[in-house]
Design an enzyme around this catalytic site. Structure first.
Site: not given
Ligand code: NAD
Length: 464
Positions: A213, A247
């Site tokens: 997602e 998002c």
């Molecule tokens: P992110 O990708 O930075 O982090 C999400 C999760 O991934 C966190 O738990 C984090 O600890 C982990 N993570 C971060 N870097 C990682 C790595 N290198 N390897 C493995 N895991 C890692 O996202 P965010 O900043 O928390 O959220 C914002 C983003 O999420 C935006 O792009 C937004 O559009 C998207 N989002 C999508 C939805 C949806 O339902 N489609 C919902 C909310 C947010």
């Protein structure tokens, strides 16, 4: 949790897979959902406080976007679980006439759920509802950027479920990467497209299935025949709820030339009514961290420096950033390239809908697309000529709450879908079962004599 403890939890969950297949039936799954609902209800006040600490969120927003969606998802799953779990009969085909065919939904096994910080409670627990409904064990990894909510989830889950059914592992990306190395049966990731690629690459090493997602820039098109007051209401809500850190919030607006000035006047008035005149409004959430706030002020400075007109700028005070409206956008601006994920709203006037459609299609496929118009022909044209995960017509964001609709993206905005039955299916393996009743096929088995060849000829004629 240490790597050794994580491995031990995973191994215990894995060892219980067969036992869960037998003993985690409808009654037990419903009971698990009931326990989760009771825990969520019991923690309402703590959740409101946690999100006030983590995101400076007003209580109403936390109830609307983090609390109620989890209860809604549980209620919906509970109500429909019996029919979702039932094996589904499918019609026989010519070649399998005489055999009964069923699709048997089975738990995948042990699942990993990785959640983001922006809606940190619901985006961790709603997938858990689907995982439990489908009969799985799960490890949850909430975001490290919302520590109060993450601690609440860890405490709540530890008090509610045995650790061999659901366990929370708190931590940052190093912990996430450690988890990703384990051979889970399914990974459900919510977060950015960049990290989504890392998750998918890690999953590929174990050939683990994924639901991703993700995010991106969700465009909004305001047509010449839009109900402008309605559009101003919905866009103010969709863009500034959680300070734009959603998002599916409208990332930027395409507004038809003929209504642009009238619409912008209405939008400014609606923003003023909702949030007053400064960034310190008690109705506006804060940006999650100083680093994220600095990214947003940099985006605005970059746009200004490249010639944008900031027609509404309520300023910033640390992690509090007020709504901003920006015009004269050009493709060189970072604002036009990156997912904004904050309360900055670019407005792009247009006269030719075809050019807007071409522009949308030239970019990554959006997670959401919004249309404000009353002209059915134009609405149909946009629906047919573009793609996106979901579409809202004369509304924003709330398609997320319709549990009967699949929620998810396309390619860069996501793979697979969640919510309701779609979420149940994401966490299930659909096993194909064909049972012989009176199949006549053995008459075609070797040795292949004249009779076999005659029959094959007959079948060829039937199949054309
Ligand atoms: P992110 O990708 O930075 O982090 C999400 C999760 O991934 C966190 O738990 C984090 O600890 C982990 N993570 C971060 N870097 C990682 C790595 N290198 N390897 C493995 N895991 C890692 O996202 P965010 O900043 O928390 O959220 C914002 C983003 O999420 C935006 O792009 C937004 O559009 C998207 N989002 C999508 C939805 C949806 O339902 N489609 C919902 C909310 C947010």
């Amino acid at each position: 949790m240490t790597p050794t403890a994580i491995q031990a939890t995973f191994d215990t969950m894995r060892a219980g897979t067969t036992a869960r297949r037998v003993s985690f039936g409808l009654t037990e799954r419903r009971a698990a959902l009931d326990r989760l609902a009771a825990a969520v209800r019991a923690n309402e006040a703590t959740l409101v406080q946690a999100l006030s600490d983590d995101l400076g969120r007003p209580m109403a927003e936390t109830i609307l976007i983090d609390y109620l969606p989890v209860l809604q998802e549980i209620r919906h799953a509970r109500r429909h679980l019996r029919s979702w779990m039932r094996p589904r009969r499918v019609a026989p085909t010519l070649a399998t006439f005489g055999a009964s065919a069923r699709i048997l939904p089975q738990p995948r096994g042990v699942c990993l759920i990785i959640a983001p910080w922006n809606v940190p409670f619901a985006l961790c627990l709603s997938p858990l509802v689907s995982a439990l409904a489908a009969g799985n064990a799960a490890i949850l990894k909430p975001s490290e950027l919302t520590p109060a909510t993450s601690a609440l989830i860890a405490r709540m889950i530890a008090d509610t479920f045995p650790p061999d059914l659901v366990t929370v592992v708190e931590g940052d990306k190093d912990v996430a990467q450690h988890l990703l190395a384990l051979p889970f049966d399914h990974i459900f990731f919510t977060g950015s497209p960049a990290v989504g690629k890392i998750v998918m690459a890690a999953a590929a090493r174990n050939l683990t299935s994924v639901t991703l997602e993700l995010g991106g820039k969700s465009p909004t098109i305001i047509g010449p025949d839009a109900e402008l007051k309605q559009a101003a209401d919905w866009i103010t809500f969709g863009k500034f709820v959680n300070a734009g850190q959603v998002c599916i919030s409208p990332d930027h607006l395409f507004v038809h030339d003929s209504v642009k000035d009238r619409f912008v006047t209405l939008l400014r008035a609606r923003i003023a009514r909702a949030y007053g005149k400064g960034p310190a409004s008690p109705h506006l959430a804060r940006i999650v961290s100083d680093r994220h706030a600095a990214r947003l002020t940099d985006l605005l400075a970059d746009a200004r420096q490249k010639g944008a007109q900031v027609t509404l700028d309520q300023g910033a005070d640390g992690r509090a950033i007020g709504p901003a409206l920006i015009e004269a956008i050009t493709p060189e601006m970072r604002l036009d390239q990156e997912e904004i994920f904050g309360p900055l709203l670019p407005i792009l006037p247009y006269s030719d809908l075809g050019q807007v459609i071409d522009r949308i299609n030239a970019r990554d496929k959006p997670l959401a697309l919004y249309i404000f118009d009353r002209d059915q022909t134009r609405i149909d044209r946009i629906l047919t000529e573009t793609t996106s995960g979901g579409v809202g017509i004369n509304l924003t964001v709330v398609h997320y709450t319709q549990s009967n609709l699949p929620f998810g993206g396309v390619n860069t905005s996501g793979l697979g879908s969640s919510h309701g039955h779609h979420g149940f299916r994401a966490f299930s393996h659909e096993r194909a079962v064909l049972r012989n009743r009176f199949l006549a096929l053995p008459i075609l088995f070797a040795p292949y004599g004249a009779r076999t060849l005659r029959l094959i000829g007959l079948i060829k004629r039937i199949l054309g």
